[in-house]
Design an enzyme around this catalytic site. Structure first.
Site, short mmCIF file in Angstrom:
data_model
loop_
_atom_site.label_atom_id
_atom_site.label_comp_id
_atom_site.label_asym_id
_atom_site.label_seq_id
_atom_site.Cartn_x
_atom_site.Cartn_y
_atom_site.Cartn_z
N ASP A 79 0.83 -1.21 0.00
CA ASP A 79 0.00 0.00 0.00
C ASP A 79 0.87 1.27 0.00
O ASP A 79 1.89 1.33 0.70
CB ASP A 79 -0.85 -0.07 1.29
CG ASP A 79 -1.94 0.98 1.34
OD1 ASP A 79 -2.49 1.32 0.27
OD2 ASP A 79 -2.26 1.44 2.46
N GLU A 131 -3.07 6.37 -7.61
CA GLU A 131 -3.91 7.41 -6.99
C GLU A 131 -3.89 8.67 -7.84
O GLU A 131 -2.84 9.12 -8.30
CB GLU A 131 -3.40 7.71 -5.58
CG GLU A 131 -4.22 8.79 -4.86
CD GLU A 131 -3.88 8.88 -3.36
OE1 GLU A 131 -3.71 7.83 -2.73
OE2 GLU A 131 -3.81 10.01 -2.85
N HIS A 173 -6.74 10.76 5.19
CA HIS A 173 -6.09 9.71 5.98
C HIS A 173 -6.00 10.07 7.45
O HIS A 173 -5.93 11.24 7.82
CB HIS A 173 -4.66 9.47 5.47
CG HIS A 173 -4.60 8.72 4.18
ND1 HIS A 173 -4.35 9.31 2.98
CD2 HIS A 173 -4.77 7.40 3.92
CE1 HIS A 173 -4.35 8.40 2.02
NE2 HIS A 173 -4.61 7.22 2.56
N THR A 226 -6.34 3.37 10.34
CA THR A 226 -6.32 4.02 11.65
C THR A 226 -7.36 3.43 12.61
O THR A 226 -7.07 3.19 13.78
CB THR A 226 -6.60 5.53 11.45
OG1 THR A 226 -5.64 6.03 10.51
CG2 THR A 226 -6.49 6.29 12.76
O1 G3H Z 1 -4.20 3.17 2.46
C1 G3H Z 1 -4.67 3.10 3.60
C2 G3H Z 1 -5.93 3.73 3.94
O2 G3H Z 1 -6.24 4.75 3.10
C3 G3H Z 1 -6.18 3.86 5.40
O3 G3H Z 1 -6.57 5.16 5.82
O4 G3H Z 1 -5.89 4.99 8.19
O5 G3H Z 1 -7.36 6.81 7.42
O6 G3H Z 1 -8.21 4.48 7.50
P1 G3H Z 1 -7.04 5.36 7.31
ZN ZN Z 2 -4.49 5.33 1.85
#
Ligand code: G3H
Ligand code: ZN
Length: 276
Positions: A79, A131, A173, A226
């Site tokens: 990721d 992205e 994020h 998160t």
């Molecule tokens: O690529 C990972 C996600 O976009 C996670 O985002 O930590 O805000 O849920 P988040």
């Molecule tokens: Zn992300």
């Protein structure tokens, strides 16, 4: 069931939940949650998680091994990689899906670099996510005003050959409250215009109703990091406060793994099956 490909997982349900892990027990929790829900899921290792460990191999091999013994289809995904060498390393290790994140680059450079990554990944049969329109928030600075343009999204997909597209539609994020309002009309317009599965990043900040709405509008991969990290940490904190003499780490990690599995299961039933 076992380690699978992204196209296989996405083809099985209305949308797939993708959860970030930073250590082995989170991979186990995500797979246990997926098994509870009876849904496929994605184990995501971000470039930041790799930096935390100092290397990709230990975490990637652990995730691949956990996926291989799962009772439901599981994808392992790299990721938010900005480092192209890390993508090549993931491909060599047998990771079936990668994200090249060039959203911070000038548009032309994002297109050129993403297209080059896609060629190399496709030669190895690996799925590529990219992205367009920076979701933001990874460094603490939220970018709630940034949005992806539907026509630009179509041009980007055609020019790069990517298999999935992360788009900016109102989430950021690392939000610690679930109050982001997504632009569902924009999700619909991008889904009509770009011929690949759309990915929602920063989904921790989106309430349950918003996640359901995003899937109904056309999102096919929902990234959550998160929020499940918070469930894991909160449970460990509660355990440590309840027993300040505790010395065996398993005594606080096991309940954290269990609580995280329950939340992953609940989220997958919402995202993948539409159960609320
Ligand atoms: O690529 C990972 C996600 O976009 C996670 O985002 O930590 O805000 O849920 P988040
Ligand atoms: Zn992300």
């Amino acid at each position: 069931m076992t380690l699978t490909t992204m196209s296989e997982a996405i083809g099985r349900v209305r949308a797939v939940g993708a959860f970030n892990l930073v250590q082995l027990e989170m991979a186990e929790a995500i797979v246990a949650g997926a098994e509870q829900a009876g849904c496929p899921a994605i184990l995501q290792i971000s470039q930041n998680a790799v930096r935390f460990h100092g290397a990709l191999t230990p975490l990637a091999l652990a995730a691949l091994a956990v996926a291989e013994r799962a009772a439901v289809p599981i994808v392992v995904h790299l990721d938010h990689a900005t480092d192209e060498a890390l993508i090549d390393e993931a491909i060599a290790l047998g990771v079936p899906s990668v994200m090249y994140d060039g959203a911070h680059l000038p548009d032309e450079e994002n297109v050129a670099r993403t297209a080059a990554v896609a060629v190399r990944a496709h030669e190895a049969g690996v799925w590529v996510e990219a992205e367009l329109g920076e979701v933001g928030g990874k460094d603490g600075a939220h970018a709630p005003g940034v949005r992806t343009d539907p026509e630009e999204a179509a041009r980007f997909v055609a020019a790069t050959g990517v298999d999935a597209l992360a788009v900016a539609v109102g989430s950021s994020h690392a939000m610690r409250t679930r109050e982001a309002a997504l632009d569902e009309g924009l999700i619909r317009r991008i889904a009509e215009s770009a011929p690949v599965p759309l990915v929602l990043h920063g989904s921790s900040g989106v309430p349950d109703a918003g996640l359901d709405g995003a899937v109904l509008a056309g999102m096919r991969k929902i990234n959550i990091g998160t929020h499940i990290g918070a469930v894991f940490t909160r449970t460990m904190r509660e355990r440590l406060i309840a027993d300040p003499e505790l010395v065996d780490p398993r005594k606080c990690v096991a309940p954290a793994r269990e609580a995280t599995a329950d939340e992953v299961s609940r989220l997958l039933r919402l995202i993948s099956l539409g159960e609320r």
